[in-house]
Design an enzyme around this catalytic site. Structure first.
Site, PDB file in Angstrom:
ATOM      1  N   ASP A  56       3.265  67.112  39.333  1.00 32.63           N
ATOM      2  CA  ASP A  56       3.227  66.465  40.644  1.00 32.63           C
ATOM      3  C   ASP A  56       4.656  66.165  41.080  1.00 32.63           C
ATOM      4  O   ASP A  56       5.493  65.737  40.291  1.00 32.63           O
ATOM      5  CB  ASP A  56       2.429  65.161  40.542  1.00 32.63           C
ATOM      6  CG  ASP A  56       2.196  64.510  41.893  1.00 32.63           C
ATOM      7  OD1 ASP A  56       3.182  64.050  42.505  1.00 32.63           O
ATOM      8  OD2 ASP A  56       1.037  64.431  42.320  1.00 32.63           O
ATOM      9  N   GLN A  64     -17.470  59.702  47.214  1.00 37.95           N
ATOM     10  CA  GLN A  64     -17.113  60.040  48.593  1.00 37.95           C
ATOM     11  C   GLN A  64     -17.524  61.452  49.014  1.00 37.95           C
ATOM     12  O   GLN A  64     -18.043  61.649  50.114  1.00 37.95           O
ATOM     13  CB  GLN A  64     -15.611  59.843  48.814  1.00 37.95           C
ATOM     14  CG  GLN A  64     -15.152  60.189  50.230  1.00 37.95           C
ATOM     15  CD  GLN A  64     -13.808  59.614  50.558  1.00 37.95           C
ATOM     16  OE1 GLN A  64     -13.651  58.401  50.635  1.00 37.95           O
ATOM     17  NE2 GLN A  64     -12.822  60.469  50.743  1.00 37.95           N
ATOM     18  N   TRP A  83      -4.674  62.523  52.496  1.00 36.99           N
ATOM     19  CA  TRP A  83      -4.869  63.965  52.623  1.00 36.99           C
ATOM     20  C   TRP A  83      -6.172  64.430  51.964  1.00 36.99           C
ATOM     21  O   TRP A  83      -6.876  65.290  52.500  1.00 36.99           O
ATOM     22  CB  TRP A  83      -3.683  64.721  52.049  1.00 36.99           C
ATOM     23  CG  TRP A  83      -3.723  66.196  52.298  1.00 36.99           C
ATOM     24  CD1 TRP A  83      -3.681  67.196  51.369  1.00 36.99           C
ATOM     25  CD2 TRP A  83      -3.790  66.862  53.580  1.00 36.99           C
ATOM     26  NE1 TRP A  83      -3.723  68.430  51.973  1.00 36.99           N
ATOM     27  CE2 TRP A  83      -3.796  68.258  53.342  1.00 36.99           C
ATOM     28  CE3 TRP A  83      -3.866  66.404  54.905  1.00 36.99           C
ATOM     29  CZ2 TRP A  83      -3.865  69.197  54.371  1.00 36.99           C
ATOM     30  CZ3 TRP A  83      -3.934  67.348  55.925  1.00 36.99           C
ATOM     31  CH2 TRP A  83      -3.932  68.720  55.649  1.00 36.99           C
ATOM     32  N   ASN A  84      -6.521  63.871  50.788  1.00 35.73           N
ATOM     33  CA  ASN A  84      -7.786  64.250  50.159  1.00 35.73           C
ATOM     34  C   ASN A  84      -8.962  63.912  51.079  1.00 35.73           C
ATOM     35  O   ASN A  84      -9.872  64.726  51.278  1.00 35.73           O
ATOM     36  CB  ASN A  84      -7.970  63.537  48.816  1.00 35.73           C
ATOM     37  CG  ASN A  84      -6.991  64.022  47.772  1.00 35.73           C
ATOM     38  OD1 ASN A  84      -6.701  65.206  47.676  1.00 35.73           O
ATOM     39  ND2 ASN A  84      -6.475  63.105  46.973  1.00 35.73           N
ATOM     40  N   SER A  85      -8.953  62.694  51.628  1.00 36.71           N
ATOM     41  CA  SER A  85     -10.037  62.278  52.527  1.00 36.71           C
ATOM     42  C   SER A  85     -10.078  63.152  53.776  1.00 36.71           C
ATOM     43  O   SER A  85     -11.163  63.493  54.276  1.00 36.71           O
ATOM     44  CB  SER A  85      -9.861  60.811  52.922  1.00 36.71           C
ATOM     45  OG  SER A  85     -10.063  59.958  51.805  1.00 36.71           O
ATOM     46  N   THR A 131       0.495  67.540  46.661  1.00 38.90           N
ATOM     47  CA  THR A 131      -0.859  67.029  46.879  1.00 38.90           C
ATOM     48  C   THR A 131      -1.085  66.601  48.326  1.00 38.90           C
ATOM     49  O   THR A 131      -2.138  66.047  48.640  1.00 38.90           O
ATOM     50  CB  THR A 131      -1.129  65.833  45.952  1.00 38.90           C
ATOM     51  OG1 THR A 131      -0.202  64.780  46.251  1.00 38.90           O
ATOM     52  CG2 THR A 131      -0.997  66.218  44.489  1.00 38.90           C
ATOM     53  N   HIS A 146      -3.363  61.457  43.806  1.00 39.94           N
ATOM     54  CA  HIS A 146      -2.582  62.515  43.160  1.00 39.94           C
ATOM     55  C   HIS A 146      -3.300  63.073  41.934  1.00 39.94           C
ATOM     56  O   HIS A 146      -3.258  64.271  41.670  1.00 39.94           O
ATOM     57  CB  HIS A 146      -1.215  61.975  42.741  1.00 39.94           C
ATOM     58  CG  HIS A 146      -0.329  61.607  43.881  1.00 39.94           C
ATOM     59  ND1 HIS A 146       0.783  62.340  44.238  1.00 39.94           N
ATOM     60  CD2 HIS A 146      -0.385  60.574  44.767  1.00 39.94           C
ATOM     61  CE1 HIS A 146       1.370  61.785  45.291  1.00 39.94           C
ATOM     62  NE2 HIS A 146       0.684  60.705  45.621  1.00 39.94           N
ATOM     63  N   ALA A 162       2.584  55.941  53.755  1.00 41.69           N
ATOM     64  CA  ALA A 162       2.900  57.276  53.239  1.00 41.69           C
ATOM     65  C   ALA A 162       2.593  58.358  54.288  1.00 41.69           C
ATOM     66  O   ALA A 162       3.062  58.282  55.413  1.00 41.69           O
ATOM     67  CB  ALA A 162       2.171  57.526  51.918  1.00 41.69           C
ATOM     68  N   ASP A 163       1.775  59.355  53.904  1.00 40.69           N
ATOM     69  CA  ASP A 163       1.502  60.470  54.809  1.00 40.69           C
ATOM     70  C   ASP A 163       0.422  60.167  55.839  1.00 40.69           C
ATOM     71  O   ASP A 163       0.151  60.989  56.717  1.00 40.69           O
ATOM     72  CB  ASP A 163       1.102  61.705  53.997  1.00 40.69           C
ATOM     73  CG  ASP A 163      -0.170  61.483  53.175  1.00 40.69           C
ATOM     74  OD1 ASP A 163      -0.468  60.314  52.843  1.00 40.69           O
ATOM     75  OD2 ASP A 163      -0.848  62.476  52.838  1.00 40.69           O
ATOM     76  N   GLN A 164      -0.194  58.993  55.746  1.00 38.86           N
ATOM     77  CA  GLN A 164      -1.365  58.699  56.580  1.00 38.86           C
ATOM     78  C   GLN A 164      -1.071  58.711  58.085  1.00 38.86           C
ATOM     79  O   GLN A 164      -1.867  59.281  58.854  1.00 38.86           O
ATOM     80  CB  GLN A 164      -1.982  57.368  56.141  1.00 38.86           C
ATOM     81  CG  GLN A 164      -2.501  57.389  54.715  1.00 38.86           C
ATOM     82  CD  GLN A 164      -2.710  56.014  54.115  1.00 38.86           C
ATOM     83  OE1 GLN A 164      -2.821  55.024  54.834  1.00 38.86           O
ATOM     84  NE2 GLN A 164      -2.744  55.944  52.790  1.00 38.86           N
TER      85      GLN A 164
END
Length: 481
Positions: free
Chosen positions: A116, A338, A356-358, A138, A26, A376-378
């Site tokens: 956020d 990364q 989500w960032n990855s 995010t 986040h 979570a969102d994964q």
């Protein structure tokens, strides 16, 4: 003299106050958003918690304000409901005091607050002070849409039977019951978790929402979610590509030496393995992953974060003989840069938790993925990567033979090559959206105009002045040249 001139220049700009949630996934997009807004002429203030405070030296263009979060001495390695609620409660007074001070000192230069969605306490503060606020999402629109759909009729989805795990979730294709976007306990989601998610998804009095996503990737779902909220949406992602600053946002020290190791590897030959900044696995999964990687005979760069293996400090649980078996073919680091790794020509695949960032970083560098979602969102992201975008393989079991087979399929087989072609096409769509006539570029221009055009707030009332004189505690604000 230079410092004074810098300070005067910042103070004359319209100020935007950012309130990030203090976990890596986040914090990173919020700081990237700050770099974008600063490049557009705003003065950026980051009001952050003491826990996981960002490194000020990486962002000399920002003003930082540290809020007492009252979490000292707690185990914060993983977010818990209690800690998240306490964080929201404990930060109320520090943020309110600071904003009141800004209102008195800066006149009409305080444009808005961007927070956020997990820091939902901000809505109470801005409502009291009559300040405009904008929510930053995010994560993906896909994830929020699935969450809202279930929250509206939880009894339609919960609880479910073991036999339903692979059945489709009604109205949420391609998701299945095992992909429910909440922490599941005994095939249901406890009411306190649903309540927290309702609070997190509520935008309160906010006048708009900023998204780290793109119309070109999620247009239909953005439109559906916007029907629910009825405020302007500004999808200006991918934030890490739109941001002009390349400063590190990492809370952990990055091991840059792995880049030299990558330089010695053949193009598209290396599998990059990282399960992100929060995920924990047990020693059995570590051992199975180790032998799966070794037996695949593919070069790999593996991030094993200290403390990420339950009961162990770092890599003590690795099986005997593993390092001798892999030799120079594998490299293990505590944390990696990364974005730089994924952009390296040697990297041909990403074994990821599907944060989500990855996900965005992988698509932007044309790297297909092996999906190992955990929380979570994964699971939602993983399902879309494998079933809709078709640029990912889901790891069906954390067993060495399955890991070996999946790595080989991604890195060597025709199926992996087809995924590579598709992710190249996806990347081109995103690049187009970032061009001058593209959707993300246009949405950013609209956002800047929107913030600049927000109505001037009313001057501080006597009640606000009383807050300042009675409760104000000087902030740990810095302005650096």
């Amino acid at each position: 003299m230079e410092i004074q001139e810098r300070k005067m220049k910042v103070e004359k700009r319209q100020s935007v106050v950012l309130v990030p949630y203090p976990f890596q996934g986040h914090l990173t997009p919020m700081l990237q958003l700050g770099s974008i807004l600063h490049s557009q002429g705003f003065s950026v203030v980051v009001a952050h918690t003491e826990f996981n405070a960002p490194d000020y030296s990486n962002h000399p263009e920002f003003v930082f304000h540290s809020m007492n979060d009252g979490l000292q001495g707690r185990d914060m390695s993983m977010p818990s409901l209690e800690n998240m609620y306490d964080l929201n409660e404990n930060c109320k007074a520090p943020l309110k005091n600071y904003l009141v001070r800004m209102m008195v000192e800066d006149g009409d230069e305080l444009a808005c607050i961007v927070y956020d969605n997990v820091m939902f306490f901000v809505d109470d503060i801005v409502t009291q002070l009559r300040l405009p606020s904008i929510v930053l999402r995010t994560f993906s629109a896909t994830y929020l849409h699935s969450m809202l759909t279930i929250l509206q009729q939880p009894e339609k989805y919960l609880p479910f039977e073991d036999s339903q795990l692979l059945d489709p979730l009604p109205e949420l294709h391609p998701l299945r019951f095992k992909d429910v976007p909440f922490p599941v306990i005994d095939n249901t989601v406890p009411e306190p978790i649903l309540e927290f998610c309702r609070a997190m998804s509520d935008i309160g009095s906010s006048v708009a929402t900023i998204w780290n996503t793109m119309e070109d990737l999620e247009n239909s779902l953005l439109l559906r979610v916007q029907e629910h909220y009825k405020v302007p949406f500004f999808p200006i992602g991918p934030l890490h590509k739109m941001a002009p600053s390349t400063s590190s946002t990492s809370l952990l020290e990055e091991d840059d030496s792995c880049i030299e190791w990558l330089d010695r590897q053949a193009p598209n030959s290396v599998l990059y393995v990282s399960l992100g900044s929060l995920v924990k696995i047990d020693d059995k999964e570590l051992i199975e992953t180790a032998w799966g990687l070794a037996n695949s005979e593919q070069p790999f760069l593996w991030v094993v974060r200290p403390g990420s293996v339950s009961g162990f400090q770092w890599t003590e649980a690795l099986p005997e003989g593993f390092e001798k078996t892999i030799g120079e073919r594998g490299r293990i680091v505590k944390w990696a840069p990364q974005k730089q790794v994924l952009a390296h020509p040697a990297v041909g695949g990403f074994f990821t938790h599907c944060g989500w960032n990855s996900t965005l970083e992988s698509i932007c560098e044309e790297v297909p993925v092996i999906c190992r979602p955990i929380l979570a969102d994964q699971p939602v992201n993983a399902r879309y990567l494998s079933q809709i975008y078709k640029i990912g393989l889901v790891l069906e079991a954390t067993e060495r033979s399955v890991i070996e087979k999946t790595v080989r399929k991604l890195m060597l087989n025709e199926e992996g090559k087809e995924m590579k072609k598709r992710v190249v096409d996806m990347k081109q769509q995103i690049v187009a959206g970032m061009q001058i006539d593209g959707s993300s570029h246009k949405n950013l221009n609209d956002l800047v105009h929107f913030i600049s055009s927000l109505p001037s707030r009313a001057p501080p009332t006597p009640a606000v002045g009383a807050i300042l004189t009675s409760n104000y505690i000087p902030s740990k604000t810095i302005i650096e040249s």
